[in-house]
Scaffold this motif. Structure first.
Motif, PDB file in Angstrom:
ATOM      1  N   ILE A  53     -16.574 -51.622  21.004  1.00  0.00           N
ATOM      2  CA  ILE A  53     -17.778 -51.218  20.278  1.00  0.00           C
ATOM      3  C   ILE A  53     -17.573 -51.394  18.780  1.00  0.00           C
ATOM      4  CG2 ILE A  53     -19.261 -49.242  19.724  1.00  0.00           C
ATOM      5  CD1 ILE A  53     -18.640 -48.218  22.608  1.00  0.00           C
ATOM      6  N   ASP A  54     -16.375 -51.057  18.296  1.00  0.00           N
ATOM      7  CA  ASP A  54     -16.055 -51.195  16.877  1.00  0.00           C
ATOM      8  C   ASP A  54     -15.978 -52.665  16.469  1.00  0.00           C
ATOM      9  OD1 ASP A  54     -15.097 -49.880  14.316  1.00  0.00           O
ATOM     10  OD2 ASP A  54     -13.356 -51.147  14.750  1.00  0.00           O
ATOM     11  N   THR A  55     -15.440 -53.490  17.355  1.00  0.00           N
ATOM     12  CA  THR A  55     -15.274 -54.915  17.057  1.00  0.00           C
ATOM     13  C   THR A  55     -16.603 -55.648  17.058  1.00  0.00           C
ATOM     14  OG1 THR A  55     -13.052 -54.918  18.028  1.00  0.00           O
ATOM     15  CG2 THR A  55     -14.162 -57.051  17.817  1.00  0.00           C
ATOM     16  N   TRP A  56     -17.448 -55.324  18.049  1.00  0.00           N
ATOM     17  CA  TRP A  56     -18.763 -55.959  18.178  1.00  0.00           C
ATOM     18  C   TRP A  56     -19.825 -54.863  18.093  1.00  0.00           C
ATOM     19  CZ3 TRP A  56     -15.454 -57.143  22.695  1.00  0.00           C
ATOM     20  CH2 TRP A  56     -14.616 -58.241  22.459  1.00  0.00           C
ATOM     21  N   PRO A  57     -20.212 -54.429  16.899  1.00  0.00           N
ATOM     22  CA  PRO A  57     -21.064 -53.236  16.735  1.00  0.00           C
ATOM     23  C   PRO A  57     -22.438 -53.347  17.397  1.00  0.00           C
ATOM     24  CG  PRO A  57     -20.037 -53.875  14.649  1.00  0.00           C
ATOM     25  CD  PRO A  57     -19.800 -54.989  15.607  1.00  0.00           C
ATOM     26  N   LYS A  58     -23.009 -54.530  17.486  1.00  0.00           N
ATOM     27  CA  LYS A  58     -24.334 -54.656  18.085  1.00  0.00           C
ATOM     28  C   LYS A  58     -24.236 -54.461  19.592  1.00  0.00           C
ATOM     29  CE  LYS A  58     -26.188 -57.784  14.568  1.00  0.00           C
ATOM     30  NZ  LYS A  58     -26.784 -59.123  14.295  1.00  0.00           N
ATOM     31  N   VAL A  59     -25.171 -53.682  20.131  1.00  0.00           N
ATOM     32  CA  VAL A  59     -25.111 -53.343  21.552  1.00  0.00           C
ATOM     33  C   VAL A  59     -25.203 -54.585  22.430  1.00  0.00           C
ATOM     34  CG1 VAL A  59     -27.604 -52.924  21.798  1.00  0.00           C
ATOM     35  CG2 VAL A  59     -25.969 -51.733  23.293  1.00  0.00           C
ATOM     36  N   LYS A  60     -25.936 -55.580  22.006  1.00  0.00           N
ATOM     37  CA  LYS A  60     -26.045 -56.802  22.794  1.00  0.00           C
ATOM     38  C   LYS A  60     -24.720 -57.546  22.863  1.00  0.00           C
ATOM     39  CE  LYS A  60     -27.522 -59.923  19.045  1.00  0.00           C
ATOM     40  NZ  LYS A  60     -26.417 -60.886  19.206  1.00  0.00           N
ATOM     41  N   ASP A  61     -23.814 -57.260  21.915  1.00  0.00           N
ATOM     42  CA  ASP A  61     -22.512 -57.931  21.891  1.00  0.00           C
ATOM     43  C   ASP A  61     -21.446 -57.161  22.664  1.00  0.00           C
ATOM     44  OD1 ASP A  61     -23.538 -60.004  20.315  1.00  0.00           O
ATOM     45  OD2 ASP A  61     -23.100 -58.924  18.444  1.00  0.00           O
ATOM     46  N   HIS A  62     -21.450 -55.812  22.556  1.00  0.00           N
ATOM     47  CA  HIS A  62     -20.378 -55.066  23.241  1.00  0.00           C
ATOM     48  C   HIS A  62     -20.748 -54.629  24.656  1.00  0.00           C
ATOM     49  CE1 HIS A  62     -22.276 -51.551  20.946  1.00  0.00           C
ATOM     50  NE2 HIS A  62     -22.364 -51.140  22.210  1.00  0.00           N
TER      51      HIS A  62
ATOM     52  N   ASP B 165     -12.694 -63.413  22.348  1.00  0.00           N
ATOM     53  CA  ASP B 165     -11.369 -63.370  21.737  1.00  0.00           C
ATOM     54  C   ASP B 165     -10.837 -61.946  21.862  1.00  0.00           C
ATOM     55  OD1 ASP B 165      -9.080 -63.559  20.236  1.00  0.00           O
ATOM     56  OD2 ASP B 165     -10.093 -63.943  18.320  1.00  0.00           O
ATOM     57  N   ALA B 166      -9.736 -61.780  22.569  1.00  0.00           N
ATOM     58  CA  ALA B 166      -9.178 -60.450  22.806  1.00  0.00           C
ATOM     59  C   ALA B 166      -8.464 -59.879  21.585  1.00  0.00           C
ATOM     60  CB  ALA B 166      -8.203 -60.502  23.980  1.00  0.00           C
ATOM     61  N   THR B 167      -8.116 -60.733  20.630  1.00  0.00           N
ATOM     62  CA  THR B 167      -7.249 -60.314  19.527  1.00  0.00           C
ATOM     63  C   THR B 167      -7.770 -59.103  18.754  1.00  0.00           C
ATOM     64  OG1 THR B 167      -6.450 -62.582  19.283  1.00  0.00           O
ATOM     65  CG2 THR B 167      -6.049 -61.075  17.451  1.00  0.00           C
ATOM     66  N   PRO B 168      -9.022 -59.093  18.268  1.00  0.00           N
ATOM     67  CA  PRO B 168      -9.450 -57.931  17.460  1.00  0.00           C
ATOM     68  C   PRO B 168      -9.485 -56.625  18.248  1.00  0.00           C
ATOM     69  CG  PRO B 168     -11.308 -59.405  17.904  1.00  0.00           C
ATOM     70  CD  PRO B 168     -10.068 -60.129  18.324  1.00  0.00           C
ATOM     71  N   VAL B 169      -9.842 -56.698  19.513  1.00  0.00           N
ATOM     72  CA  VAL B 169      -9.878 -55.483  20.326  1.00  0.00           C
ATOM     73  C   VAL B 169      -8.462 -54.971  20.568  1.00  0.00           C
ATOM     74  CG1 VAL B 169     -10.490 -54.515  22.584  1.00  0.00           C
ATOM     75  CG2 VAL B 169     -12.052 -56.092  21.440  1.00  0.00           C
ATOM     76  N   MET B 170      -7.548 -55.870  20.903  1.00  0.00           N
ATOM     77  CA  MET B 170      -6.181 -55.457  21.169  1.00  0.00           C
ATOM     78  C   MET B 170      -5.461 -55.004  19.892  1.00  0.00           C
ATOM     79  SD  MET B 170      -6.274 -55.566  24.308  1.00  0.00           S
ATOM     80  CE  MET B 170      -4.611 -54.904  24.466  1.00  0.00           C
ATOM     81  N   ASP B 171      -5.786 -55.635  18.762  1.00  0.00           N
ATOM     82  CA  ASP B 171      -5.219 -55.179  17.489  1.00  0.00           C
ATOM     83  C   ASP B 171      -5.670 -53.752  17.191  1.00  0.00           C
ATOM     84  OD1 ASP B 171      -3.900 -57.545  17.117  1.00  0.00           O
ATOM     85  OD2 ASP B 171      -5.286 -58.344  15.607  1.00  0.00           O
ATOM     86  N   CYS B 172      -6.935 -53.486  17.472  1.00  0.00           N
ATOM     87  CA  CYS B 172      -7.475 -52.131  17.286  1.00  0.00           C
ATOM     88  C   CYS B 172      -6.772 -51.158  18.215  1.00  0.00           C
ATOM     89  CB  CYS B 172      -8.981 -52.149  17.554  1.00  0.00           C
ATOM     90  SG  CYS B 172      -9.765 -50.521  17.686  1.00  0.00           S
TER      91      CYS B 172
END
Length: 245
Positions: free
Chosen positions: A98-107, A136-143
């Motif tokens: 949710i933090d990585t892709w703030p728009k609901v259509k994205d997360h 891309d898993a990187t930003p979620v996994m970094d978080c």
């Protein structure tokens, strides 16, 4: 079948998620307080909530997902989840999405994918959702692997614990600040009734929005708002809901 459903979710989000609200009214806030391994929560997301994107209902809805639920914070600041360590992992992963892709259509597609695996008891394969959705898993996994994920979960803990009236189970669905209790699968009716703009979306005309729902929610809010009733209502609530239906 699961792959086909996931493709359906992606296809229905595209045309409607970015649609502006119908003229003359603010969007209705729809908040889902949940935890990732709760079977009732995954059922709501997988079999009901995704339908909000099927029509123009999303044009009047501000949907927010809060993955924390019945977790607790220990004195040392660590979070303990109702269904164990793996639920804490997935709560944080979904919070990071949710933090990585703030728009609901994205997360939402990612959360839907993970919760579909939960629904079918295959949640240990949650990482496959990145590949299935081409993400891309990187930003979620970094978080997740940093203190960022924990900070987001602590923020969600504060939001959940500040609910008034307090949540007593999950999923806990709130429409424009008012919980709808055990009638959460009928969130569409509450959204349509709460929306003040005109004309209402065509999907609202297809929904039976009876005054009995308002009577139900007003009664429950009155009862839960009085401390002396809390112990009694826990015993008689099922009977009240059955009668009002």
């Amino acid at each position: 079948m699961d792959a086909l459903r996931l493709l359906l979710v992606l296809s229905i989000i595209s045309p409607f998620a970015a649609t502006a609200a119908v003229n003359g009214g603010d969007k209705v806030a729809l908040e889902l307080y949940y935890e990732t391994l709760c079977p009732y929560c995954s059922n709501l997301i997988v079999n009901y909530l995704y339908k909000i994107f099927e029509s123009d209902l999303i044009s009047i809805t501000d949907l927010k997902l809060i993955p924390y639920g019945n977790a607790k914070i220990k004195s040392n600041g660590t979070i303990v989840c109702q269904h164990g360590k793996y639920e804490c992992i997935l709560n944080t992963v979904e919070a990071c999405a949710i933090d990585t892709w703030p728009k609901v259509k994205d997360h939402f597609p990612f959360i839907y994918c993970v919760e579909s695996l939960v629904y079918h008891d295959n949640y240990t394969y949650w990482e496959t959702c990145f590949e299935k959705l081409g993400l891309d898993a990187t930003p979620v996994m970094d978080c997740y692997n940093s203190d960022r994920g924990t900070k987001i979960e602590l923020k969600y803990a504060a939001q959940t614990n500040a609910l008034e009236p307090p949540h007593t189970y999950v999923p806990w669905v709130v429409v424009d600040g008012q919980p709808i209790y055990d009638d959460y699968r009928n969130f569409k009716s509450y959204i349509c009734e709460a929306y003040k703009g005109t004309p209402k979306p065509s999907s609202c005309s297809e929904s039976s929005v009876g005054r009995i729902r308002k009577v139900k929610i007003d009664l429950l809010n009155t009862l839960f708002g009085q401390e002396s009733f809390k112990s009694k209502i826990s015993r008689v609530l099922p009977a009240i809901l059955s009668w009002l239906q």
